[in-house]
Design a protein around this motif. Structure first.
Motif, mmCIF file in Angstrom:
data_model
loop_
_atom_site.group_PDB
_atom_site.id
_atom_site.type_symbol
_atom_site.label_atom_id
_atom_site.label_comp_id
_atom_site.label_asym_id
_atom_site.label_seq_id
_atom_site.Cartn_x
_atom_site.Cartn_y
_atom_site.Cartn_z
ATOM 1 N N TYR A 66 0.809 -1.144 -0.183
ATOM 2 C CA TYR A 66 -0.157 0.189 0.013
ATOM 3 C C TYR A 66 0.891 1.292 -0.033
ATOM 4 C CZ TYR A 66 -3.831 -3.235 1.173
ATOM 5 O OH TYR A 66 -4.534 -4.364 1.329
ATOM 6 N N GLU A 67 0.399 2.329 -0.840
ATOM 7 C CA GLU A 67 1.304 3.761 -0.764
ATOM 8 C C GLU A 67 0.134 4.705 -0.229
ATOM 9 O OE1 GLU A 67 2.312 4.101 -4.691
ATOM 10 O OE2 GLU A 67 4.165 2.340 -4.683
ATOM 11 N N LYS A 68 0.706 5.707 -0.130
ATOM 12 C CA LYS A 68 -0.130 6.794 0.343
ATOM 13 C C LYS A 68 -1.290 6.994 -0.482
ATOM 14 C CE LYS A 68 1.380 10.839 -0.152
ATOM 15 N NZ LYS A 68 2.379 12.175 -0.027
ATOM 16 N N GLY A 69 -2.634 7.530 -0.030
ATOM 17 C CA GLY A 69 -3.676 7.469 -0.954
ATOM 18 C C GLY A 69 -4.450 6.224 -1.176
ATOM 19 N N ASP A 70 -3.939 5.343 -1.083
ATOM 20 C CA ASP A 70 -4.491 3.722 -1.340
ATOM 21 C C ASP A 70 -5.708 3.649 -0.386
ATOM 22 O OD1 ASP A 70 -2.877 3.406 -3.569
ATOM 23 O OD2 ASP A 70 -1.493 2.055 -2.791
ATOM 24 N N LYS A 71 -6.438 2.568 -0.568
ATOM 25 C CA LYS A 71 -7.407 2.209 0.460
ATOM 26 C C LYS A 71 -7.490 0.805 0.708
ATOM 27 C CE LYS A 71 -12.254 3.898 1.224
ATOM 28 N NZ LYS A 71 -13.479 4.605 0.717
ATOM 29 N N VAL A 72 -7.289 0.567 1.863
ATOM 30 C CA VAL A 72 -7.146 -0.835 2.314
ATOM 31 C C VAL A 72 -8.584 -1.513 2.417
ATOM 32 C CG1 VAL A 72 -5.191 -0.569 3.838
ATOM 33 C CG2 VAL A 72 -7.566 -0.144 4.910
ATOM 34 N N ASP A 73 -8.691 -2.763 2.711
ATOM 35 C CA ASP A 73 -10.121 -3.444 3.063
ATOM 36 C C ASP A 73 -10.929 -2.809 3.811
ATOM 37 O OD1 ASP A 73 -12.267 -5.291 3.115
ATOM 38 O OD2 ASP A 73 -11.151 -7.149 3.380
ATOM 39 N N VAL A 74 -11.924 -2.126 3.573
ATOM 40 C CA VAL A 74 -12.725 -1.274 4.607
ATOM 41 C C VAL A 74 -13.668 -2.203 5.579
ATOM 42 C CG1 VAL A 74 -14.509 0.252 4.801
ATOM 43 C CG2 VAL A 74 -12.888 0.723 3.081
ATOM 44 N N TYR A 75 -14.044 -3.199 4.898
ATOM 45 C CA TYR A 75 -14.972 -4.340 5.803
ATOM 46 C C TYR A 75 -13.968 -4.894 6.821
ATOM 47 C CZ TYR A 75 -18.491 -3.998 2.123
ATOM 48 O OH TYR A 75 -19.558 -3.363 1.415
ATOM 49 N N ALA A 76 -12.626 -5.121 6.619
ATOM 50 C CA ALA A 76 -11.849 -5.845 7.472
ATOM 51 C C ALA A 76 -11.563 -4.844 8.592
ATOM 52 C CB ALA A 76 -10.656 -6.339 6.878
ATOM 53 N N LEU A 77 -11.259 -3.539 8.303
ATOM 54 C CA LEU A 77 -10.998 -2.340 9.057
ATOM 55 C C LEU A 77 -12.081 -2.156 10.052
ATOM 56 C CD1 LEU A 77 -9.286 0.021 9.719
ATOM 57 C CD2 LEU A 77 -10.282 1.400 7.957
ATOM 58 N N GLN A 78 -13.462 -1.996 9.602
ATOM 59 C CA GLN A 78 -14.307 -1.744 10.404
ATOM 60 C C GLN A 78 -14.644 -3.051 11.331
ATOM 61 O OE1 GLN A 78 -17.382 -0.886 7.550
ATOM 62 N NE2 GLN A 78 -16.933 1.051 7.202
ATOM 63 N N ALA A 79 -14.322 -4.144 10.881
ATOM 64 C CA ALA A 79 -14.652 -5.324 11.912
ATOM 65 C C ALA A 79 -13.419 -5.329 12.886
ATOM 66 C CB ALA A 79 -14.594 -6.656 11.010
ATOM 67 N N ALA A 80 -12.242 -4.958 12.503
ATOM 68 C CA ALA A 80 -11.331 -4.885 13.549
ATOM 69 C C ALA A 80 -11.685 -3.744 14.667
ATOM 70 C CB ALA A 80 -10.184 -4.745 12.734
ATOM 71 N N GLN A 81 -12.083 -2.755 14.253
ATOM 72 C CA GLN A 81 -12.377 -1.454 14.860
ATOM 73 C C GLN A 81 -13.418 -2.002 16.139
ATOM 74 O OE1 GLN A 81 -13.401 1.282 11.983
ATOM 75 N NE2 GLN A 81 -11.415 2.574 12.548
ATOM 76 N N GLN A 82 -14.478 -2.667 15.303
ATOM 77 C CA GLN A 82 -15.639 -3.269 16.418
ATOM 78 C C GLN A 82 -15.254 -4.196 17.348
ATOM 79 O OE1 GLN A 82 -19.485 -3.881 14.379
ATOM 80 N NE2 GLN A 82 -18.555 -2.992 12.593
ATOM 81 N N LEU A 83 -14.330 -5.226 16.735
ATOM 82 C CA LEU A 83 -13.746 -6.216 17.631
ATOM 83 C C LEU A 83 -12.820 -5.911 18.648
ATOM 84 C CD1 LEU A 83 -13.465 -9.068 14.886
ATOM 85 C CD2 LEU A 83 -15.119 -9.076 16.704
ATOM 86 N N SER A 84 -12.249 -4.738 18.639
ATOM 87 C CA SER A 84 -11.124 -4.194 19.467
ATOM 88 C C SER A 84 -12.130 -3.836 20.680
ATOM 89 C CB SER A 84 -10.523 -3.284 18.914
ATOM 90 O OG SER A 84 -11.369 -1.876 18.452
ATOM 91 N N VAL A 85 -13.290 -3.416 20.489
ATOM 92 C CA VAL A 85 -14.202 -3.146 21.613
ATOM 93 C C VAL A 85 -14.757 -4.338 22.226
ATOM 94 C CG1 VAL A 85 -16.125 -1.748 22.329
ATOM 95 C CG2 VAL A 85 -14.601 -0.941 20.901
ATOM 96 N N LEU A 86 -15.547 -5.356 21.257
ATOM 97 C CA LEU A 86 -16.230 -6.317 21.668
ATOM 98 C C LEU A 86 -15.111 -7.357 22.462
ATOM 99 C CD1 LEU A 86 -18.680 -6.819 18.851
ATOM 100 C CD2 LEU A 86 -19.214 -5.866 21.082
ATOM 101 N N MET A 87 -14.077 -7.657 22.169
ATOM 102 C CA MET A 87 -13.110 -8.602 22.539
ATOM 103 C C MET A 87 -11.680 -7.934 23.066
ATOM 104 S SD MET A 87 -14.720 -11.564 21.650
ATOM 105 C CE MET A 87 -13.505 -12.599 21.794
ATOM 106 N N GLN A 88 -12.058 -6.749 23.703
ATOM 107 C CA GLN A 88 -10.894 -6.059 24.124
ATOM 108 C C GLN A 88 -9.884 -6.806 25.079
ATOM 109 O OE1 GLN A 88 -12.137 -2.653 26.227
ATOM 110 N NE2 GLN A 88 -9.899 -1.564 26.425
ATOM 111 N N ARG A 89 -10.433 -7.477 26.014
ATOM 112 C CA ARG A 89 -9.757 -8.299 26.918
ATOM 113 C C ARG A 89 -9.028 -9.579 26.206
ATOM 114 N NH1 ARG A 89 -13.509 -10.455 31.530
ATOM 115 N NH2 ARG A 89 -14.825 -11.133 29.611
#
Length: 269
Positions: free
Chosen positions: A184-207
């Motif tokens: 990936y280079e500056k301005g590219d877009k990563v897998d948004v679904y994986a990114l959003q899932a990681a953000q949610q799971l970081s709250v749901l599975m924090q421990r």
């Protein structure tokens, strides 16, 4: 018979008999025109106050015109404030078209529009600071995730866009390792679904959370601090998948890998 005698000779009148000749109508017709043209050539008389006002107006006009061409009032510096994920140099380059131009001819709206076109910029304001500076204040989306691909780390914001700078608080970042092999280079877009899932799971599975992996697009692996891994469908219902995972982990079974992509058909080993 008296002899006829001649009386004294009468002086002859020099007046013409009959109708007096008229003067040329051309002279009468041209006289008023001549008078009018003579009046038109007369300059209006100015009293003292009006003369002073005219001189002042001319002087002010000269001063204003000189300001447009004086080198001291040409843009030489561009100051940037407020950016967290966008490089200062990128913002300056987007507004570089004003450098060398007269500060009185630069439109702040044009500068703000150019800066706002950069990826990740939500708001941009520009101010002309006399004599020779432009000040730009931006609000951008700071990077929140370290997206690791091979030995390279890309800093990604909440919208999945690769940014320039690391997040302000690196100790709180989410780390996702991309196993697809993509760089990936500056301005590219990563897998948004994986990114959003990681953000949610970081709250749901924090421990239990340690890090994340992306084996394929649309899938996400949670790596736990206990050593087991759980495969999620990043595009599916995460609450249902987390509930299925907790049932398996809570059963007391020793597991190393759990597939919860389909909550009703959980598999593990």
């Amino acid at each position: 018979m008296k002899p006829l005698t001649r009386g004294p000779a009468r002086s002859r009148s020099h007046t013409h008999m009959g109708r007096r000749p008229r003067r040329s109508t051309r002279l009468y017709a041209e006289a008023p025109v001549a008078l009018r043209s003579r009046k038109a050539l007369r300059l209006p008389r100015l009293d003292g106050q009006r003369a002073t006002a005219v001189v002042a107006l001319i002087g002010l006009t000269v001063i204003l015109l000189s300001l447009f061409v004086l080198p001291d009032y040409r843009i030489k510096a561009i100051d940037v404030k407020g950016n967290q994920g966008t490089a200062t140099q990128d913002i300056r380059e987007s507004a570089a078209f004003v450098e060398g131009r007269s500060a009185f001819l630069v439109r702040a709206g044009d500068v703000a529009a150019a800066v706002k076109s950069l990826p990740g910029i939500e708001e941009a304001r520009a101010h002309i600071v006399l004599p020779d500076r432009v000040e730009i204040v931006v609000k951008d989306t700071p990077p929140e995730v370290a997206w690791v691909s091979g030995n390279l780390v890309a800093w990604v914001d909440k919208n999945g866009v690769v940014r320039d700078q690391p997040p302000p608080e690196q100790d709180k970042r989410i780390t996702i390792r991309d196993l697809t092999g993509r760089i990936y280079e500056k301005g590219d877009k990563v897998d948004v679904y994986a990114l959003q899932a990681a953000q949610q799971l970081s709250v749901l599975m924090q421990r239990e959370l340690q890090s994340f992996e992306v084996p394929r697009e649309g899938e996400l692996v949670l790596v736990s601090s206990q050593g087991w891994r759980a495969l999620f469908n990043a595009r599916g219902d995460l609450n249902g998948q987390v509930a299925a995972l907790r049932r398996v982990i809570g059963s007391g079974r020793a597991v190393a890998y759990v597939d919860v992509r389909v909550p009703s058909l959980v598999s593990y080993k």
